[in-house]
Design a protein around this motif. Sequence first.
Motif, PDB file in Angstrom:
ATOM      1  N   GLY A  33       0.823  -1.209   0.000  1.00  0.00           N
ATOM      2  CA  GLY A  33       0.000   0.000   0.000  1.00  0.00           C
ATOM      3  C   GLY A  33       0.854   1.255   0.000  1.00  0.00           C
ATOM      4  O   GLY A  33       0.576   2.215  -0.735  1.00  0.00           O
ATOM      5  N   ALA A  90      -4.366   2.019   2.190  1.00  0.00           N
ATOM      6  CA  ALA A  90      -4.989   1.520   0.957  1.00  0.00           C
ATOM      7  C   ALA A  90      -6.416   1.072   1.228  1.00  0.00           C
ATOM      8  O   ALA A  90      -6.836   0.001   0.779  1.00  0.00           O
ATOM      9  CB  ALA A  90      -4.164   0.368   0.394  1.00  0.00           C
ATOM     10  N   ILE A 144      -5.611   1.163  -4.821  1.00  0.00           N
ATOM     11  CA  ILE A 144      -4.679   2.091  -5.480  1.00  0.00           C
ATOM     12  C   ILE A 144      -4.122   1.408  -6.717  1.00  0.00           C
ATOM     13  O   ILE A 144      -3.306   0.485  -6.619  1.00  0.00           O
ATOM     14  CB  ILE A 144      -3.524   2.477  -4.532  1.00  0.00           C
ATOM     15  CG1 ILE A 144      -4.066   3.065  -3.228  1.00  0.00           C
ATOM     16  CG2 ILE A 144      -2.585   3.459  -5.218  1.00  0.00           C
ATOM     17  CD1 ILE A 144      -2.993   3.385  -2.211  1.00  0.00           C
TER      18      ILE A 144
END
Length: 409
Positions: free
Chosen positions: A98, A159, A163
């Motif tokens: 993330g 996240a 993403i």
Amino acid sequence: MFESISAYSKKKNTAIGAPGLKELLLGNARSYGIYLALVAVIIIFQVLTGNRLLYPNNVVALFQQNAYVMITAIGMLMIVVATHIDLSVGSAVAFIGGLGAFAMKHWGMNWMLAIAFMLFIGLLIGAWHGFWVAYVEVPAFVTTLGGMLIFRGLATVVAGESIPLRSREFRAIAKDYLPNIFGFWGGYDGLTIVVGALAIVGVIVVQLRKRAKSLKTGLLIEPLSFTITKIVVSVAAIGFITYLLASSGNSQQGGIPIVLVIIAVLVGVFWFVLNRMIFGRDIYAVGGNRKAAILSGINTKLVDFKIFLTMGVLTAIASVVTLSRLASATAATGQEFEMDAIAACFIGGAAVSGGTGTIPGAMVGALIMGVLNQGLSIMGADAAIVKTIKGLVVVAAVAYDLISKKRKK
């Protein structure tokens, strides 16, 4: 040449009471049994999937989709050998991935710099766990259980929404192949054939040199027939894998996946660390008998710290590969990754009590887990069935280890 070696070998073995072929196989049933188990699992799923398991592209997908198991199993093996456990791997993979995706999308970070950034975060996570386990002496189970919750929560913050990954170069890590510099030879990838041939020559040279060295130094040696059998089996296995990889992909691209090169390098490096370096010997010493290791002057706290530091870096590498394959980061990434890594170690011969385990064994265990995932996926099995079967395999592997030890005693 083989006859002269055989005659001398027979004489030497008789003189020092070396075991025969039957005794050698029985004495190493656990070590060789996992290889037979891998072959058996492959054959079973090859039949159940209608011969689709060993399609060239499916074999490539096996490595690409299960690379995370092989990479994290290397670090997990070191931790298990030292009598610890790491339950935070999956959450750390999600958090690191993330952060990497966030940095590339919102900070405009170059993909190579993003990889370095992710490795650094993995190093920090490893240092965090290592500090609590080694110096505060919080049990690894508790420390990494807390880490599992912490990093899953942080992954949700970073996240919470998917993403997407736009960097084509980063996505190529898990999906592309090495450049075919030798072209295609009759429809087969030339580079793969060359690498396979070199690997075959390497196996033969290593086995013969190892035997010659044992003969020269008067060490206990295995029967020549067993050495020849190992060479033949190894050559056949390498040749078959080379054929599958060389015929994978299409007329423009195929051959050796980049991710397979990453795995091979890591296996080579950490095999050397565990078998040829003081750090590796210290890990086995600590896992075999921690009190004796302390009395012999080993800094067990530093060993524990280094183990978790290494696990953090390997987790980051697994995160890079996973993010590259999925092409997006989500908070749910990495679910049960730690379980697959732990299972690979135990299936591959690592002892629950620590002190025992090898990199090749862990890789075979990871391949067994990968074949289970791949085969059941091809068959369209429900996720619940997949988890159930994997759980039964782990319990069976650990039970076999414990029963074997009781019989020896």
